[in-house]
Design an enzyme around this catalytic site. Sequence first.
Site, mmCIF file in Angstrom:
data_model
loop_
_atom_site.group_PDB
_atom_site.id
_atom_site.type_symbol
_atom_site.label_atom_id
_atom_site.label_comp_id
_atom_site.label_asym_id
_atom_site.label_seq_id
_atom_site.Cartn_x
_atom_site.Cartn_y
_atom_site.Cartn_z
ATOM 1 N N ALA A 186 -2.635 -4.168 -2.596
ATOM 2 C CA ALA A 186 -2.955 -4.145 -1.167
ATOM 3 C C ALA A 186 -4.424 -3.780 -0.984
ATOM 4 O O ALA A 186 -4.954 -2.940 -1.734
ATOM 5 C CB ALA A 186 -2.080 -3.118 -0.473
ATOM 6 N N LYS A 232 -2.431 -8.559 -7.441
ATOM 7 C CA LYS A 232 -3.285 -8.356 -6.279
ATOM 8 C C LYS A 232 -2.736 -7.146 -5.516
ATOM 9 O O LYS A 232 -1.705 -7.226 -4.870
ATOM 10 C CB LYS A 232 -3.277 -9.567 -5.358
ATOM 11 C CG LYS A 232 -4.345 -9.418 -4.271
ATOM 12 C CD LYS A 232 -3.879 -9.857 -2.901
ATOM 13 C CE LYS A 232 -3.079 -8.900 -2.112
ATOM 14 N NZ LYS A 232 -3.772 -7.846 -1.396
ATOM 15 N N GLU A 284 10.836 -8.482 -2.571
ATOM 16 C CA GLU A 284 11.361 -7.206 -2.076
ATOM 17 C C GLU A 284 10.740 -7.037 -0.694
ATOM 18 O O GLU A 284 9.561 -6.704 -0.570
ATOM 19 C CB GLU A 284 10.979 -6.090 -3.063
ATOM 20 C CG GLU A 284 11.848 -4.877 -2.945
ATOM 21 C CD GLU A 284 11.263 -3.837 -2.038
ATOM 22 O OE1 GLU A 284 11.522 -3.909 -0.804
ATOM 23 O OE2 GLU A 284 10.525 -2.972 -2.534
ATOM 24 N N LEU A 285 11.539 -7.318 0.334
ATOM 25 C CA LEU A 285 10.965 -7.451 1.682
ATOM 26 C C LEU A 285 11.381 -6.289 2.592
ATOM 27 O O LEU A 285 11.718 -5.217 2.118
ATOM 28 C CB LEU A 285 11.359 -8.819 2.236
ATOM 29 C CG LEU A 285 11.020 -10.004 1.290
ATOM 30 C CD1 LEU A 285 11.492 -11.324 1.873
ATOM 31 C CD2 LEU A 285 9.531 -10.062 0.995
ATOM 32 N N CYS A 329 10.110 1.070 2.669
ATOM 33 C CA CYS A 329 11.040 -0.010 3.072
ATOM 34 C C CYS A 329 12.468 0.502 3.132
ATOM 35 O O CYS A 329 13.318 -0.128 3.741
ATOM 36 C CB CYS A 329 11.011 -1.150 2.065
ATOM 37 S SG CYS A 329 9.395 -1.820 1.826
ATOM 38 N N GLU A 379 11.649 -2.530 12.176
ATOM 39 C CA GLU A 379 11.214 -1.523 11.215
ATOM 40 C C GLU A 379 10.129 -0.638 11.864
ATOM 41 O O GLU A 379 9.207 -1.161 12.497
ATOM 42 C CB GLU A 379 10.642 -2.253 9.992
ATOM 43 C CG GLU A 379 10.799 -1.502 8.715
ATOM 44 C CD GLU A 379 10.373 -2.333 7.492
ATOM 45 O OE1 GLU A 379 9.704 -3.363 7.655
ATOM 46 O OE2 GLU A 379 10.706 -1.913 6.371
ATOM 47 N N TRP A 389 0.812 -1.220 0.000
ATOM 48 C CA TRP A 389 0.000 0.000 0.000
ATOM 49 C C TRP A 389 0.847 1.272 0.000
ATOM 50 O O TRP A 389 0.327 2.351 -0.237
ATOM 51 C CB TRP A 389 -0.946 0.026 1.208
ATOM 52 C CG TRP A 389 -0.280 -0.287 2.524
ATOM 53 C CD1 TRP A 389 -0.280 -1.494 3.167
ATOM 54 C CD2 TRP A 389 0.503 0.596 3.343
ATOM 55 N NE1 TRP A 389 0.461 -1.423 4.324
ATOM 56 C CE2 TRP A 389 0.943 -0.142 4.460
ATOM 57 C CE3 TRP A 389 0.877 1.940 3.248
ATOM 58 C CZ2 TRP A 389 1.744 0.412 5.469
ATOM 59 C CZ3 TRP A 389 1.665 2.492 4.255
ATOM 60 C CH2 TRP A 389 2.082 1.729 5.345
ATOM 61 N N GLY A 442 6.662 -6.525 0.158
ATOM 62 C CA GLY A 442 5.948 -6.478 1.434
ATOM 63 C C GLY A 442 6.853 -6.955 2.557
ATOM 64 O O GLY A 442 8.086 -6.889 2.446
HETATM 65 C C1 SIN Z 1 9.586 0.752 -0.942
HETATM 66 O O1 SIN Z 1 9.763 1.369 0.064
HETATM 67 O O2 SIN Z 1 9.010 -0.338 -0.933
HETATM 68 C C2 SIN Z 1 10.033 1.286 -2.282
HETATM 69 C C3 SIN Z 1 10.725 2.565 -2.187
HETATM 70 C C4 SIN Z 1 11.288 3.054 -3.491
HETATM 71 O O3 SIN Z 1 11.104 2.458 -4.543
HETATM 72 O O4 SIN Z 1 11.950 4.082 -3.451
#
Ligand code: SIN
Length: 460
Positions: free
Chosen positions: A158, A156, A231-232, A265, A363, A132, A209
Amino acid sequence: MAKLEVLNPATNDVIETLEYTDEATINKQIENAQKAFESWREVDAHTRSQKLWAWSKLIDEHKEELAELITKEGGKPLKEALGEVDYARSYVDWYAEEAKRIYGRTIPANTTSKKIIVQSFPVGVVGAITPWNFPAAMITRKMAPALAAGCTIVCKPAVQTPLTTIRLVELAHEAGIPEDAIQYVIASGKDAGRIFTESSIIQKITFTGSTPVGKKLIEGASSSVKNVTMELGGLAPLIVHKDADIDFAVDQTIATKFRNAGQTCICANRIYVHEAIASTYVEKLSQKVNALKVGNGLDKGVDIGPLINQKGVDKVIDQIKDAVSKGGKLSRSLEDIESLGGNFLKPVVISNVNQDMIIMHEETFGPVAPVMSYSKLDDAIQYANDTEFGLAAYFFTKDYATGFYLYDNLDYGVIGWNDGGPSAAHAPFGGMKESGYGREGGIEGIQPYLETKYLSIGNM
Ligand code: SIN
C-alpha cells in the site's frame, strides 16, 4: 520521477520520500522474477525451508525496528505493532515447514500396466498487492507460502505503508533468498493492478483489500485466465446470546472491534445482543470503551492510534451521524469523539441501533461499536447473514447446541466462538460471497501457489 511521500498518520508529517517505480522498471523486475523462478523452483524444499527460517530469525532480531516502522507509517500502537511482527513471522515459520510437505500421490490405474503419479508444481511468478492495515503480516502471509512453493513474487505494498515491506524484503535478501525471487515495487494500486494483470509472465495475482478493487483485478486477470486469491471486505457480525459470560464477551468484543482502531477486515462491525442482557452488556462495554486511551501509537499506554487518513475519519463520522439521526445513542458526545483532531477519533459505543442504519450495512473501519438487541436467535442469524460479505463472524454462548447451530448457519469463512481473535498462521483465513475466495494460512494457504500435474505411465 514522481515521488511518494509516506506520512505518519499520527502527525501527518512526512517520514520518508520514495520514488515511484516506473512501468518499464516494473516490467523488468517481473522479467527478472521469471528468471529467478527458473532457478528457485529447482532449489530443494529443505533448502527453501532453511532460507525461510533464516528470514524468520532476522525478522525476530529486527522486531523492535519493524514494529516502530509499522507504528510510524500505519499508526497502530507499538504494543500492537510488536504483536503484528510476531504474527507476520508466524506465517514465515509455518510455511518454512509446509515447504517440506508438498506431497504428491499415486492413483491406482484401471490396468496393471499403468501407473498414475500426481505432483504439485509452483505456479510461477506471483504479483501481490497488499493493504496498509497490516503492513507486515499481509506481506508474509503471501510471500512465505509463495516462496515455500517455489514461486517468485513481486509485491506492491500500500502507498501508505511501503516502508515495512521494503525492510522485510531487505531482510529476506539478507537471509539468502535470491534478490529477484522476492521484490517490491512502489506504485499506485491502479498502475500495479493493470501491469500485473496485463503481464504475460505473472501467473498468479494475490490481493488483500476492498471488494470493488478486487472485482477490477478479477476482471483484469480474466483476460489471461490468471489464478487469483482475493481477501476482500468484511462486515463481521458479533452475536452475544443470553447465556454468554457478559464480562468475557465485552473483553473479547473490545479485542476484535478496536484492534488497529477498528481498521481490520475481520473486526466486528455489527453487534447483536440478546434483549435479556443487552442493557448490561452496553453499560459494561461503554464503560471500558470510554476508558481506552487514544494517542500517538509510539506513546506509552496508548490503546488506540489514529485512523489512516482524513478520508477514513470522514467515513466514520458520517456513519455515526447517520446512526444518531435514526435513533442511535452514543456512549460519548460527537464533540468528544472528534476532540483530539487530526486523524484521531475517540472510540464510541452506539446503542438503540437498528438495521436501517448505514453502519449495519457498510464496513466502518473505525472505532465504533454499534449494538442492536434481538429476541430470537434465528433473527440474529438472519441479520448476520443479510449482507454480500462473508469473511468473519463471532458469537458468544456457553451452550454447545447453540454454538454449533450458529457455526452451521453463519455464512462466514472465519468464525470465533467465545473468541475475539481467531486469526492464526496455521488456520485457513478467507471469506465467502463478496469477501473473496482462496484461503491464506494453514495447509490451504500454500495451495494457491501450486499447480497439479499428473503423469500417466503406460507400458514401458
Ligand atoms: C485483515 O483484517 O485484513 C487481516 C486480519 C487478520 O489477519 O487477523
